[in-house]
Design a protein around this motif. Structure first.
Motif, short mmCIF file in Angstrom:
data_model
loop_
_atom_site.label_atom_id
_atom_site.label_comp_id
_atom_site.label_asym_id
_atom_site.label_seq_id
_atom_site.Cartn_x
_atom_site.Cartn_y
_atom_site.Cartn_z
N MET A 1 0.84 -1.20 0.00
CA MET A 1 0.00 0.00 0.00
C MET A 1 0.88 1.25 0.00
SD MET A 1 -3.17 0.97 2.52
CE MET A 1 -2.21 0.99 4.04
N LYS A 2 0.61 2.15 -0.93
CA LYS A 2 1.33 3.42 -0.99
C LYS A 2 0.65 4.42 -0.06
CE LYS A 2 2.54 2.68 -5.85
NZ LYS A 2 2.38 3.21 -7.24
N SER A 3 1.42 4.99 0.85
CA SER A 3 0.83 5.94 1.79
C SER A 3 0.30 7.18 1.08
CB SER A 3 1.87 6.36 2.85
OG SER A 3 3.03 6.90 2.23
N SER A 4 0.93 7.56 -0.05
CA SER A 4 0.51 8.76 -0.78
C SER A 4 -0.75 8.52 -1.60
CB SER A 4 1.64 9.23 -1.70
OG SER A 4 1.99 8.20 -2.61
N ASP A 5 -0.98 7.25 -1.98
CA ASP A 5 -2.15 6.92 -2.80
C ASP A 5 -2.61 5.50 -2.45
OD1 ASP A 5 -4.16 6.88 -4.66
OD2 ASP A 5 -2.84 6.68 -6.41
N PRO A 6 -3.20 5.33 -1.26
CA PRO A 6 -3.50 3.98 -0.77
C PRO A 6 -4.50 3.21 -1.61
CG PRO A 6 -4.52 5.64 0.64
CD PRO A 6 -3.60 6.36 -0.29
N PHE A 7 -5.35 3.90 -2.36
CA PHE A 7 -6.38 3.20 -3.12
C PHE A 7 -5.98 2.95 -4.57
CE2 PHE A 7 -8.78 5.17 0.38
CZ PHE A 7 -9.38 4.03 0.89
N SER A 8 -4.70 3.06 -4.85
CA SER A 8 -4.23 2.81 -6.22
C SER A 8 -4.04 1.31 -6.49
CB SER A 8 -2.90 3.53 -6.45
OG SER A 8 -1.90 3.06 -5.56
N GLY A 9 -4.39 0.46 -5.53
CA GLY A 9 -4.27 -0.97 -5.74
C GLY A 9 -3.70 -1.73 -4.56
N GLY A 10 -3.18 -1.03 -3.57
CA GLY A 10 -2.53 -1.70 -2.45
C GLY A 10 -3.31 -1.69 -1.16
N ALA A 11 -4.54 -1.18 -1.17
CA ALA A 11 -5.31 -1.08 0.08
C ALA A 11 -5.97 -2.40 0.47
CB ALA A 11 -6.37 0.01 -0.03
N ASP A 12 -6.17 -3.30 -0.51
CA ASP A 12 -6.84 -4.57 -0.23
C ASP A 12 -5.93 -5.49 0.58
OD1 ASP A 12 -9.25 -4.04 -1.50
OD2 ASP A 12 -8.47 -4.65 -3.45
N ASN A 13 -6.51 -6.11 1.59
CA ASN A 13 -5.79 -7.13 2.36
C ASN A 13 -6.22 -8.50 1.83
OD1 ASN A 13 -4.52 -8.75 4.19
ND2 ASN A 13 -5.48 -7.86 6.00
N TYR A 14 -5.38 -9.08 0.96
CA TYR A 14 -5.75 -10.35 0.34
C TYR A 14 -5.79 -11.50 1.33
CZ TYR A 14 -5.77 -8.33 -4.30
OH TYR A 14 -6.09 -7.57 -5.40
N MET A 15 -5.22 -11.32 2.51
CA MET A 15 -5.27 -12.38 3.51
C MET A 15 -6.68 -12.53 4.09
SD MET A 15 -2.25 -13.54 3.33
CE MET A 15 -2.46 -13.12 1.60
N LEU A 16 -7.53 -11.54 3.86
CA LEU A 16 -8.91 -11.59 4.34
C LEU A 16 -9.91 -11.71 3.20
CD1 LEU A 16 -8.75 -8.79 7.09
CD2 LEU A 16 -8.13 -11.20 7.28
N LYS A 17 -9.41 -11.88 1.98
CA LYS A 17 -10.28 -11.98 0.81
C LYS A 17 -10.52 -13.44 0.45
CE LYS A 17 -10.51 -7.52 -0.16
NZ LYS A 17 -11.77 -6.77 -0.09
N ALA A 18 -11.72 -13.74 -0.04
CA ALA A 18 -12.05 -15.09 -0.47
C ALA A 18 -11.46 -15.34 -1.85
CB ALA A 18 -13.56 -15.29 -0.49
N LEU A 19 -10.59 -16.36 -1.96
CA LEU A 19 -9.86 -16.66 -3.19
C LEU A 19 -10.06 -18.12 -3.58
CD1 LEU A 19 -6.47 -15.07 -2.02
CD2 LEU A 19 -8.31 -13.90 -3.26
N ALA A 20 -9.77 -18.45 -4.84
CA ALA A 20 -9.83 -19.84 -5.30
C ALA A 20 -8.66 -20.61 -4.69
CB ALA A 20 -9.76 -19.88 -6.82
N PRO A 21 -8.95 -21.71 -3.94
CA PRO A 21 -7.88 -22.38 -3.18
C PRO A 21 -7.22 -23.56 -3.88
CG PRO A 21 -9.98 -23.21 -2.44
CD PRO A 21 -10.27 -22.22 -3.55
#
Length: 580
Positions: A282-302
């Motif tokens: 996550m970029k502190s200057s632009d957190p929503f440019s792609g790095g704000a998501d925490n993939y450890m808490l996202k549902a993914l194909a296992p």
């Protein structure tokens, strides 16, 4: 006629005076701290217009690691200088001697200053306690050595902790009874948002002095220190993160250039998150440019990691034991398998990750009970209320983490289609689970079937370190697998690593003995005309005396790239070096 005009003029003047008086009363008596729809604090704004000030601490509560180390800020002993010094004769040589610079450097900085400054700016050097005492002992008005809080440039577990921002409308929507919201920071994502009510600032700590229209001292060179009157606030949140382990796993993720994915480490005994690494950064200057998501808490194909659930269900339901053999020369639809393994049992099927075994078992299970796979995913702690949930003060069912809900099927029609069921049994089709859930599943197996909610915070603390509220370890509700099934799964998952036929022999060279399961999930996406995969390893260690559950995932990589085993091994070795 003239008398009538005078009467109307008098009435108009009287109405004007009444309206002006009402407006003054509104401004000075009734809405001084919450003026207009923007809820402007007129007192604060008027003070800001006639003062210059330096904020020492913005007053928002902070996040600490499990040992009390700050995660979101750094404290520095710094030199603060006020601009009115340029108009005064003061012993600049003495201050320069103490901090080991020339007087000219200090004077230049003050000449350039339009307001109070931290000498050295963001890169201000740390003063020793002796230097602080010596500077403050000079008692020079406008020269202070103070301990100031700086926002950390790189925040460990940044996506887990989350970000803050200023949003006056959102502040007053959340907290309609509070008036100090015009410049108030609120939590926007992650734990910053979830714990926001306990963290919002009551008052800033700052150095302040009054100025005239030209910026000169209004009442002489008199600087005041303002701080919250209540020494117990703001509150801090003590997380379960281990700063040293977090940083070590961040380095592993960067060394292997994980572009999307990450690592999640749990303490098995207490069911606590020790490290949460998500990429992209996550970029502190632009957190929503792609790095704000925490993939450890996202549902993914296992992928094949999900076969652990199928194995647990089949053993618990008495459908399979080690005497039953499966034709692993064939794929899930009967065609020749890409990697034939002959006729093998459940133990070997887990070791080699045979698709045919788990496709057949899944079909038998779902035909017997259409919801059996979801039920056993819940029994293993993979699905359900994974993050800590409970009553906290006036909050009912307060949850510590924004965890995505996983799934096995998306419709009942899929449960009736044997082809859908076969693909579901090997972790494909619509199966989606979180890395947090997989880590919790491995911890559940390592504990012999006992399942617990996962903690990301242990307490909300007063400023002096005493606890206002503690988050105890809590069991997950519902049924669990039998101890016998858990024991068998432990043996089978160890075989993935240490048996000659296992899919992950590379991990047997790690500093801890590992048990776990591989997974390679099709994503349905392509890059450069080639299919992309999620590559997984989920496991626990040390095998004989389990302490840690770890999940590593490298997302959206080509089949011949992004190997997961070196990432997992180096992470295990990093933990060993820090803990042994």
């Amino acid at each position: 006629m003239i008398r009538k005009r005078i009467r109307w003029l008098s009435i108009m003047l009287l109405l004007g005076i009444i309206l002006l008086s009402a407006r003054l009363m509104q401004l000075q008596l009734f809405q001084t701290e919450s003026f207009s729809k923007h809820k402007i604090n007129l007192i604060e704004e008027s003070v800001a217009q006639r003062t210059q000030q330096l904020v020492i601490d913005e007053g928002r509560g902070q996040f600490l690691d499990r040992n009390g180390k700050p995660l979101t800020f750094q404290e520095k002993n710094v030199l603060v200088l006020f601009p009115f010094l340029k108009r005064m004769d003061w012993p600049v040589e003495e201050v320069a001697r103490i901090i080991h610079v020339t007087p000219e450097i200090i004077e230049t900085k003050i000449e350039q200053a339009k307001g109070p400054i931290v000498f050295g700016g963001k890169e201000a050097f740390q003063l020793s306690e002796e230097q602080m005492n010596e500077i403050n002992g000079l008692k020079i008005q406008g020269v202070f050595a103070v301990t100031r809080k700086f926002k950390s440039g790189t925040i460990p577990a940044s996506q887990l902790i989350g970000i803050t921002g200023e949003n006056t409308e959102e502040f007053h929507e959340r907290y309609p009874d509070r008036v100090k919201g015009i410049h108030q920071k609120i939590g926007v994502t992650g734990m910053q948002e979830i714990f926001d009510e306990w963290l919002i600032s009551e008052e800033q700590s700052k150095l302040i002095y009054h100025v005239d229209a030209n910026g000169g001292p209004l009442f002489g060179a008199d600087v005041k220190y303002l701080a919250p009157a209540n020494p117990f606030y703001p509150l801090n949140v003590k997380t379960t993160i281990d700063m040293d382990i977090q940083q070590a796993l961040e380095e592993v993720a960067d060394r292997y250039k994980i572009e999307k994915g990450g690592l999640l480490l749990l303490d098995i005994e207490n069911s606590q998150i020790l490290a949460d690494v998500s990429r992209p950064t996550m970029k502190s200057s632009d957190p929503f440019s792609g790095g704000a998501d925490n993939y450890m808490l996202k549902a993914l194909a296992p992928g094949s990691v999900f076969k652990t659930v199928v194995a647990a269900a089949a053993m618990d339901e008495g459908i399979v034991d080690e005497s039953r053999m499966f034709n692993c020369d064939e794929g899930i639809y009967g065609a020749p398998a890409e990697k034939p393994h002959g006729m093998i049992n459940i133990k070997s099927s887990i070791a080699v990750s045979c698709n045919r075994t788990f496709a057949d078992l899944a079909k038998e299970l779902v035909v017997k009970d259409p919801y059996s796979l979801e039920e056993y995913a819940g029994k293993l702690g993979l699905l359900g209320d994974i993050a800590w949930k409970g009553n906290v003060f006036h909050y009912e069912e307060f949850s510590q983490l924004p965890v995505s809900k996983g799934r096995v099927f998306v419709s009942d029609d899929e449960r009736k289609d044997l082809n859908y069921i076969a693909q579901t049994g090997i972790g494909q089709r619509e199966v989606r689970v979180t890395p947090l859930g997989l880590a919790n599943m491995m911890a559940t197996i390592a504990r012999g079937g006992e399942k617990y909610m996962v903690n990301a915070a242990t307490s909300i603390d007063y400023q002096n370190g005493t606890s206002m509220f503690s988050f105890p370890r809590k069991k997950m509700e519902g049924e669990k697998i039998t101890p016998f099934t858990a024991m068998k799964l432990q043996q089978y998952l160890r075989g993935v690593v240490n048996s000659p036929e296992g899919t992950a022999p590379y991990l047997d060279t790690a500093l801890y003995p590992i048990a776990g399961k591989t997974g390679t999930a099709q994503t349905g996406k392509e890059s450069e005309g080639r299919e992309l995969y999620n590559k997984w390893f989920a496991g626990y260690f040390p095998f004989e005396n389990p302490k840690y559950a770890l999940v590593a995932v490298n997302m959206d990589v080509h089949i011949d790239e992004g190997g997961i085993y070196p990432i997992f091994k180096d992470s295990v070795d990093a933990v060993h070096k820090l803990r042994e």
